[in-house]
Every structure is written in C-alpha cells, then in structure tokens.
Scaffold this motif. Structure first.
Motif, short mmCIF file in Angstrom:
data_model
loop_
_atom_site.label_atom_id
_atom_site.label_comp_id
_atom_site.label_asym_id
_atom_site.label_seq_id
_atom_site.Cartn_x
_atom_site.Cartn_y
_atom_site.Cartn_z
N ASN A 30 -4.48 8.13 -2.48
CA ASN A 30 -4.94 6.83 -2.95
C ASN A 30 -6.19 6.39 -2.18
O ASN A 30 -7.22 6.05 -2.76
CB ASN A 30 -3.79 5.83 -2.74
N ALA B 274 0.83 -1.21 0.00
CA ALA B 274 0.00 0.00 0.00
C ALA B 274 0.87 1.25 0.00
O ALA B 274 0.62 2.20 -0.75
CB ALA B 274 -0.93 0.00 1.22
N LEU B 275 1.89 1.25 0.82
CA LEU B 275 2.71 2.43 1.01
C LEU B 275 3.67 2.67 -0.16
O LEU B 275 3.99 3.81 -0.50
CB LEU B 275 3.50 2.29 2.31
N THR B 276 4.13 1.61 -0.77
CA THR B 276 5.15 1.76 -1.81
C THR B 276 4.57 1.74 -3.22
O THR B 276 5.10 2.41 -4.10
CB THR B 276 6.20 0.65 -1.70
N GLU B 277 3.49 0.99 -3.43
CA GLU B 277 3.01 0.84 -4.80
C GLU B 277 1.57 1.25 -4.99
O GLU B 277 1.14 1.49 -6.13
CB GLU B 277 3.18 -0.61 -5.27
N GLY B 278 0.81 1.29 -3.90
CA GLY B 278 -0.58 1.70 -4.03
C GLY B 278 -1.56 0.62 -3.65
O GLY B 278 -1.27 -0.57 -3.77
N LEU B 279 -2.72 1.05 -3.20
CA LEU B 279 -3.74 0.11 -2.70
C LEU B 279 -4.27 -0.79 -3.81
O LEU B 279 -4.68 -1.92 -3.55
CB LEU B 279 -4.90 0.90 -2.07
N GLU B 280 -4.26 -0.32 -5.05
CA GLU B 280 -4.75 -1.15 -6.15
C GLU B 280 -3.82 -2.34 -6.41
O GLU B 280 -4.21 -3.31 -7.05
CB GLU B 280 -4.86 -0.32 -7.44
N CYS B 281 -2.58 -2.23 -5.93
CA CYS B 281 -1.63 -3.32 -6.16
C CYS B 281 -1.76 -4.42 -5.11
O CYS B 281 -1.05 -5.42 -5.17
CB CYS B 281 -0.20 -2.78 -6.19
N ARG C 115 0.98 10.10 -1.01
CA ARG C 115 0.41 9.24 -2.05
C ARG C 115 -0.60 8.26 -1.46
O ARG C 115 -1.66 8.01 -2.04
CB ARG C 115 1.53 8.45 -2.73
N HIS D 121 -9.30 8.58 -2.72
CA HIS D 121 -9.98 8.31 -3.98
C HIS D 121 -10.68 6.96 -3.96
O HIS D 121 -11.86 6.85 -4.25
CB HIS D 121 -9.00 8.36 -5.14
N TYR E 199 -15.32 4.13 -3.91
CA TYR E 199 -15.96 2.89 -4.37
C TYR E 199 -15.96 1.79 -3.32
O TYR E 199 -16.63 0.78 -3.51
CB TYR E 199 -15.24 2.36 -5.62
N SER F 217 -11.74 5.18 -1.66
CA SER F 217 -12.85 5.03 -0.73
C SER F 217 -14.16 5.49 -1.37
O SER F 217 -15.23 5.25 -0.81
CB SER F 217 -12.57 5.81 0.55
#
Lengths: 221, 221
Positions: free
Chosen positions: A114, A29-36, A110, A117, A121, A119
């Motif tokens: 992330n 989550a912290l390095t690449e994003g919650l979508e990852c 970030r 945004h 959906y 949240s």
DNA sequence: TTGCTTATTGGTCGAGCACTCAATAGCATC
DNA sequence: GATGCTATTGAGTGCTCGACCAATAAGCAA
C-alpha cells in the motif's frame, strides 16, 4: 434535556489528542489501508468532528505519512525487537521468520505494498517509506553483525545480506492481496532459505529453530 | 457555422471503439497509474463524452481490470516473446534481464505494485492479476524447461525456479516508487544472480550475455 | 430518398472527499 | 465565581468521481 442534539465535548491536551489521532490512523492503515484514512473516518473512530482532525493535521497527507510510520515502526519492534537481552541472533532471526511466515504477517505485507504504491503520488509518504526502509534494513543488519560476531554467521557484507533477505520478503509479500490458494512449501520458505544460504548456515538451521518456538516466544510484547 | 458548439460525432464499430478505449486505458495504466483511469480521463484522450465509456464498460472497475491485463500482457510479450525462433534460452533470459534492469522497466514495476495493491479492493482486478501472474510464471517456466533440455540449465523444478526469480524481481521492483539514490550493483543484479545460481550456471554467465546484447537486440518489436 | 438501428451525446444526480472559519464551551488560573 | 485561552464544534465550499438516461444523429439497408 436533549442529549443528542448537543454534543458533549471532551477537551484533551494537544499532545494526547494528536497521539490518539495518529494511533487511530495507524490502526486503520494496518487493517483497512492508507486510503481509508480520511478525516471523516478517523473522526468517527474517535467520536469527534472531522474539523478537529484538520486542526491537528492541516494536510491530510501528513497524517497518512505519520500513520504509516507509526504502524511500520511498531510492527518492526514486534517482529525484531531492538533490545536483545537474551537469546542468540539465530533465535531472534528464527522468531522473525516464524512470525513473518504466518498469516498474521499479511497485514504487514499489505501495508508495505500500500505504502509503496501510494508513495508514487504522495511525497510526504514517500519520505516516510524511505525512513522505514532504512530502519528495517538497519535492524536486520545489526542482528546479522551480531551473528557474525557471536553465532557463526558468515557473510562478506551484512548490509547486502540484509537487503537480499528484505527483497525476498517484499517479493513474497507482494502477493498478499491476490494469493488465494496456498503456495508450495518451498516458496513459503524462500525467505528463511535465503537467510540460511546467505548467512552460511546449514540448510534448515533457522527454519528448525523457528518450528521449535513456543507460543510464548511468538507472543507480541 | 459554429464549429465548437456542436460536436462532430464519429461513429465506429463497437469492436473498434472498445479496443480503442482499452488501449487508451492501458496507456494511462502504464504511465500514470490505474487510479488515473477515470471515465472523464479516457473520454478526453479519445475526444468523446464520458457517457460513451460507461456505455462500453457499465462498471468502471471492469475497464481497469481490462487495462491492466492488456498492459501487463503486452509488456510480457515485449520482455520475453512467446515465439523463440532463434537464439538460445540463455540469450532470451539474458535479454529479459538486460531490459528488466534498465530504468525503462520501472513503469512495469510500478504497474505491478499498483495492481497488487488495488486488487485488495477490486475483485475483478484481483482476478486479472492472478491471470497475469500465471502467464508470467508459465512463460518463464517454459524458457527454463527449454534451457534444461538444450542449454545446460540444471534445476529440479523449473516452475519453482521461475517463481523464485519472479519473487526476487517483485522484491526489487517494490522500490520503483521510493528509490531515489542508485542501489549497489550487487543489489541491482540480484535477479540475474539468482537466476544463474538456481539454474546451475556459472556465475556471470547471464549478466555477461546481457551486457553483450546490442541495441537492436533489445529493441521492442 | 426514406427509414431504422444504435453509437454517441449532453445533462444531471448523489456520494465522498479535503479544507476553511466563525462560534462555542471546557478548563486552568486568578 | 469570574476570566482568558484555546480545543472543539457546526456549517458550509468546491471538487471529482461513477452512474444514469432521454435525446440525437451517423450510417447502413431497403
């Protein structure tokens, strides 16, 4: 004896495995994003099969929410530790701004963008965002209240001042993904300037304190 | 004569079709989010086949970037029109804040959060975000410069003041997806309060002007 | 009317996703 | 060493997505 055809199983206690999964997800989550945070990705990081992640988190959304909560919570603890055994409120705030002005804070910015945004959906995540917003706000409010009592801070409403500072921080952090060139010094210092003004401190008080902090002061625990 | 088995083709000029696609995508961007701009979705809205969208936008990312640019640009024009034939700079600013404080602005806040996050992974979008940031900043700067000349605004640097106001707006907008309960009045007014202070205006000047605006003043063109 | 250009269709492909579930094997207990 | 519980696997389902491309037909020009 083929070693690769048959996977070696490592069997852990549910609590340990669950914690491991959340920690891996928080790191992503912290390095690449919650979508990852996908079943496959987390499973690969831990060298297990995707089905195992599903076993602990029947809904992937729950894992995403948990990962955000852990990541945001740990960052808050690193930036503004809860227990202030030594050092004045002004020093604690100065340390925060010193950390929050550096490039290392970009990952945190970030993460918040992330989560804010996504949240839109994801109800479970939205709820966690609310919890973390409250935690950050209360941590700030507490420091400000201490400062009003011991350190000459002056404000009518510590909580409104905390919100004001956080709003400016959010606004600055919003550009963490798009900002390419450096911004003017006055803009980079907007958060600390706002804090000084809203706390009735002489201009430059906090930023000067922040500049004087040593590497050791800034080191994360 | 089966009417549904055979699709009736409507053949348009490339320019018209392209504009139609971008307009549909911009609408989706503003109401549902940039992630909802898919070939299938836009095609359905326009009652054409997905392949046609690919024909005009070989890379879907390009369409997303274009849609954001159009949506953000149109919103800017609605909130702070470029041509100020009548009305003082203070009135223009007041009108902006009146609009930006209402619930109708939430879609705009959501769009910006969305774009700022997604631009982490989409270079074409990131570039558009930069363009729109500059456009919004310059529009504000121009109004402020006019106000300094004609309307008693006082600031050392119109552009820094513009950035300051935009940062606060971004910070407030960040909560557009998660805020459930109403926020304190003082927080909701943070942007207009910041503007009044940074422009050297008497406290309440702009917010009072904003309150006095009629429905007709706020109506979009 | 005929022919040509090209906007538009229809169908397909592979990748990545969350989720399900019966079968398997680690490990504590007896 | 045998047994039982259950953490873990392996295999598979169905979905959505962007991208690709040959075939088709709309509409202009001759």
């Amino acid at each position: 004896m083929p070693s690769s055809v048959q996977r070696k199983r490592v069997r852990k206690t549910p609590a340990a495995r669950r914690a491991e999964i959340v920690a891996a997800a928080a790191r992503v989550a912290l390095t690449e994003g919650l979508e990852c945070i996908t079943l496959r990705r987390i499973a690969e990081d831990l060298d297990v099969r995707p089905g195992l992640i599903s076993h602990y988190f029947p809904s992937a959304e729950e894992l995403v929410a948990e990962a955000f909560g852990q990541a945001a919570g740990r960052e808050l603890d690193a930036l503004l530790p809860n227990e202030r055994t030594e050092g004045s409120p002004a020093h604690y705030l100065a340390r925060f701004f010193a950390l929050a002005t550096g490039a290392a804070y970009d990952d945190v910015s970030r993460l918040w963008i992330n989560a804010r945004h996504l949240s839109r959906y994801r109800p479970a995540l939205r709820e966690r965002v609310g919890v973390q917003e409250a935690a950050w706000r209360e941590r700030f409010t507490a420091v400000i209240e201490d400062g009003v009592r011991d350190d000459g801070f002056r404000t009518d409403s510590p909580v409104l001042t905390a919100i004001h500072i956080l709003v400016v921080l959010d606004g600055l952090g919003a550009q963490a993904n798009s900002r390419t060139v450096d911004r003017p010094q006055a803009v980079a210092l907007l958060a600390v300037t706002t804090a000084e003004r809203e706390l009735g401190l002489e201009s430059g008080t906090l930023s000067r304190l922040a500049d004087e902090l040593t590497e050791a002061d800034l080191a994360r625990d």
